[in-house]
Design an enzyme around this catalytic site. Structure first.
Site, PDB file in Angstrom:
ATOM      1  N   TYR A  20       0.873  -1.182   0.000  1.00 52.42           N
ATOM      2  CA  TYR A  20       0.000   0.000   0.000  1.00 52.42           C
ATOM      3  C   TYR A  20       0.904   1.224   0.000  1.00 52.42           C
ATOM      4  CZ  TYR A  20      -3.395   3.571   1.069  1.00 52.42           C
ATOM      5  OH  TYR A  20      -4.150   4.718   1.017  1.00 52.42           O
ATOM      6  N   SER A 102      -4.859   1.439  -5.507  1.00 54.05           N
ATOM      7  CA  SER A 102      -4.959   2.814  -5.043  1.00 54.05           C
ATOM      8  C   SER A 102      -3.546   3.343  -4.787  1.00 54.05           C
ATOM      9  CB  SER A 102      -5.863   2.896  -3.814  1.00 54.05           C
ATOM     10  OG  SER A 102      -6.200   4.238  -3.520  1.00 54.05           O
ATOM     11  N   TYR A 103      -3.231   3.780  -3.556  1.00 54.28           N
ATOM     12  CA  TYR A 103      -1.844   4.202  -3.313  1.00 54.28           C
ATOM     13  C   TYR A 103      -0.890   3.040  -3.616  1.00 54.28           C
ATOM     14  CZ  TYR A 103       1.591   7.425  -1.311  1.00 54.28           C
ATOM     15  OH  TYR A 103       2.645   8.314  -1.140  1.00 54.28           O
ATOM     16  N   ASP A 177     -14.679   5.023 -11.427  1.00 49.42           N
ATOM     17  CA  ASP A 177     -13.984   5.361 -10.192  1.00 49.42           C
ATOM     18  C   ASP A 177     -14.152   6.850  -9.899  1.00 49.42           C
ATOM     19  OD1 ASP A 177     -12.140   5.753  -8.103  1.00 49.42           O
ATOM     20  OD2 ASP A 177     -10.785   4.222  -8.890  1.00 49.42           O
ATOM     21  N   HIS A 209     -14.028   2.559  -7.107  1.00 43.20           N
ATOM     22  CA  HIS A 209     -12.644   2.431  -6.666  1.00 43.20           C
ATOM     23  C   HIS A 209     -12.277   1.011  -6.243  1.00 43.20           C
ATOM     24  CE1 HIS A 209      -8.794   4.020  -5.730  1.00 43.20           C
ATOM     25  NE2 HIS A 209      -8.863   3.770  -4.438  1.00 43.20           N
TER      26      HIS A 209
END
Length: 241
Positions: A20, A102-103, A177, A209
């Site tokens: 992450y 995501s990240y 998203d 997302h």
């Protein structure tokens, strides 16, 4: 680190680095792991995770290390992790991949374009590829404004790094998203095509997302496993026992 069933340290195994990497609680803790980790280990992969600087559950200095510098100290730490893995006799050092959403997708893309990582492949899910495209209430908390931190924003942009890809890329994104908007991926798609660089793509119409629904999540994980098998697993070129 989680090893496959029947792990034999005299053999060499491919590694999936899960990541992450962004602000928030870290994932390395004494607790039960998710079923997806078991899915990967049963497919023959070592699963590895390192909480880099910027993630939580540690000192204030550790947590604040990425201030104005997203995509820099986190990748430096992941390079150390990759070097550590390559020091282990049971790791196939040419069969290391990274995956994240995501990240974590941002981290996977940044890591695949970092020559010192030397990744064979990476799966980047819904990656923020230009922080000026993300919510200001989040981004400016860590990066300030684009005007005040032009150098930091430029250093965290994935586009100029794409010629440095060290291995195969699977890019994934929900087309609806509303968190990390699709433009983050379409700009990467456009740049890769303009540079005649091959890559793989999986888009999810109507998905936001995260991919929702048992059938679509099954398809998502089958896609993960197929890609990993072809790039670092049993079907990878010059795969080793």
């Amino acid at each position: 680190m989680t090893t496959p069933p029947g792990f034999d340290p005299s053999k060499q195994y491919p590694v999936v680095m899960q990541v992450y990497g962004g602000p928030g609680a870290g994932a390395v803790r004494r607790s039960w792991q998710g079923s997806t980790n078991q899915l990967l280990t049963e497919a023959g992969y070592i699963v590895f995770r390192l909480d880099n600087r910027g993630e939580g559950d540690r000192s204030a200095a550790f947590k604040q290390a990425l201030h104005l510098r997203m995509g820099q100290p986190e990748i430096e730490d992941q390079v150390l992790a990759a070097n550590y893995l390559r020091s282990l006799p049971y790791v196939a050092d040419d069969r290391i991949a990274m995956m994240g959403w995501s990240y974590g997708g941002f981290m996977s893309l940044m890591a695949l374009t970092e020559p010192d990582m030397g990744l064979a492949s990476a799966i980047a899910g819904a990656p923020p590829t230009e922080w000026s495209l993300y919510d200001t209430h989040y981004t400016e908390r860590f990066m300030s404004t684009p005007e005040a931190n032009a150098a930091g924003y430029a250093a965290s942009d994935a586009i100029p790094r794409l010629p440095n890809l060290t291995g195969r890329l699977l890019l994934m994104h929900g087309m609806a998203d509303d968190n990390v908007i699709l433009e983050n991926s379409t700009r990467v798609i456009d740049a890769l095509q303009a540079s005649s660089i091959p890559f793989e793509l999986m888009l999810y119409p109507g998905q936001r997302h995260g991919v929702r629904g048992n059938e679509r999540q099954l398809q998502q994980w089958r896609t993960y496993l197929d890609f990993l098998d072809r790039t670092i697993g049993s079907r990878a070129p010059a795969a080793r026992d």
